[in-house]
Enzyme design. Structure first.
Site, PDB file in Angstrom:
ATOM      1  CE  LYS A 119     -22.241 -10.352   6.758  1.00 30.36           C
ATOM      2  NZ  LYS A 119     -21.389 -11.089   5.815  1.00 30.36           N
ATOM      3  CE  LYS A 222     -33.826 -16.781   6.875  1.00 26.85           C
ATOM      4  NZ  LYS A 222     -32.966 -16.201   5.850  1.00 26.85           N
ATOM      5  CE  LYS A 225     -25.524 -20.702   9.387  1.00 29.22           C
ATOM      6  NZ  LYS A 225     -25.147 -21.889   8.655  1.00 29.22           N
TER       7      LYS A 225
END
Ligand code: TRP
Length: 359
Positions: A119, A222, A225
């Site tokens: 992140k 993968k 979202k």
């Protein structure tokens, strides 16, 4: 325990951030499994809105996503009559316990967390480990460092508090949360060692063979979202027409053969989705599609996804039309959670030496 007393059910707790719409992968890999645990365990499911503010977000959206997330949970089978559904910010104790735990967590342990590093890297900040396990900043690090909020670093401690506050025996999580859970276990052991036995050291409950659903447009990654490609991801609340459109335009290959294998990521992904939603094994499917074309496989997959999601979507709409009901679920859930949370918190406060409040 007296002989006549029934053993208590194990306590299972898991949480998710209210990030708007869930994906088909969330449903197949997580929510659908959680719903099977309700009768054999005392289950707590938290919507961790406090974790959500570690990233930038719009307050009105967070609020909307939180209630929508609750409705999606219930629609996916988390029956509020059989489990405790609550909002993290409604229960006193999560941040209080996180503070206590944080005071026993070396900064280095947090700086080493893979998810933190990822992140932070997205914010243009690179972390390399020095000999002291501390951070070394990249050239433009000084500016970038300022943009990494300390909540992001503290995130895993808050997550540990979510779990330990309820003395959970088991924690269903995805593989990506393994490291955070290991930290939580360390913190529990450390506290038990430094004070006295207080916390249950929780076990991860990682699904044995969760369907690995991949992007429809780039099946080597993968399904996520956060994908920029609007056709890559199937969402729980996608209308049937959109589901069909996405699946019919899924990337395949040009050899025309329907079989499962690493050299055929697109077709294998469709077979996975069809197997996970329709209940037939991949073997059976491959057999029944012998000699058939990709279009047939796609349309069968679309039918299967639509059939599975239709009742979930219908229930979601009903729930969202009844905010009063959803709020009553949260009220009852928060009361049950708070009761358990206070028990742990007061024990912890006593053990660390806080002077007791007069009754
Ligand atoms: N970090 C978890 C995730 O991103 C969410 C989470 C927060 C969580 N607190 C938790 C999961 C406690 C399990 C238990 O998926």
């Amino acid at each position: 325990m007296k002989k006549t007393e029934k053993p208590e059910k194990p306590v299972i707790l898991t949480c998710a951030q209210p990030s708007g719409v869930l994906t088909l992968g969330n449903y197949l890999g997580a929510l659908r499994n959680w719903a099977t645990l309700l009768d054999t365990a005392e289950c707590f499911f938290g919507i961790v809105d406090m974790h959500s503010i570690t990233a930038k977000n719009v307050p009105a959206e967070l609020r909307k996503n939180s209630i929508s997330c609750l409705a999606q949970y219930i629609a996916c089978g988390m029956d509020p009559e059989r489990c405790h559904l609550f909002m993290q910010s409604h229960v006193i104790g999560h941040t209080e316990l996180a503070w206590v735990l944080g005071c026993q967590t070396p900064i280095g342990d947090l700086q080493r967390m893979t998810q933190f590093k990822e992140k932070a890297a997205k914010l243009g900040f690179s972390v390399t480990e020095g000999e002291d396990n501390g951070m070394r900043f990249s050239h433009d690090g000084a500016r970038a460092q300022a943009s990494v909020n300390s909540g992001l670093l503290f995130y895993p401690v808050l997550m540990a508090a979510d779990i330990l506050l309820y003395n959970a025996d088991q924690v269903p999580v995805g593989d990506d949360q393994r490291q955070h859970l290991e930290l939580c276990r360390d913190l529990a052991r450390r506290f038990n060692h430094n004070y006295s036995d207080t916390f249950t050291v929780p076990e991860p409950l990682i699904p044995k063979q969760a369907a690995r659903i991949r992007s429809l447009q780039a099946p080597e990654k993968k399904m996520s979202k956060s994908d920029d490609d609007p056709l890559a991801t199937l969402y729980l609340l996608d209308p049937p027409k959109l589901i069909r459109k996405k699946i019919m335009s899924a990337v395949t290959d040009s050899d025309g053969e329907i079989r499962f294998g690493t050299d055929k990521p697109g077709i294998s992904n469709l077979l996975q989705i069809l197997a996970a939603t329709g209940g037939e094994s991949i073997e059976t499917l491959v057999h029944s599609f012998e000699g058939k074309g990709y279009a047939e496989l796609k349309s069968a997959t679309a039918d299967s996804v639509v059939a599975l999601l239709e009742p979930v979507q219908k229930r979601y709409e009903e729930l969202m039309a009844d905010k009063g009901y959803l709020e009553s679920v949260l009220k009852v859930g928060a009361e049950a959670a708070q009761q358990r949370a206070y028990r742990t918190l007061s024990k912890v406060y006593r053990k660390v030496g806080f002077y007791p409040r007069a009754r």
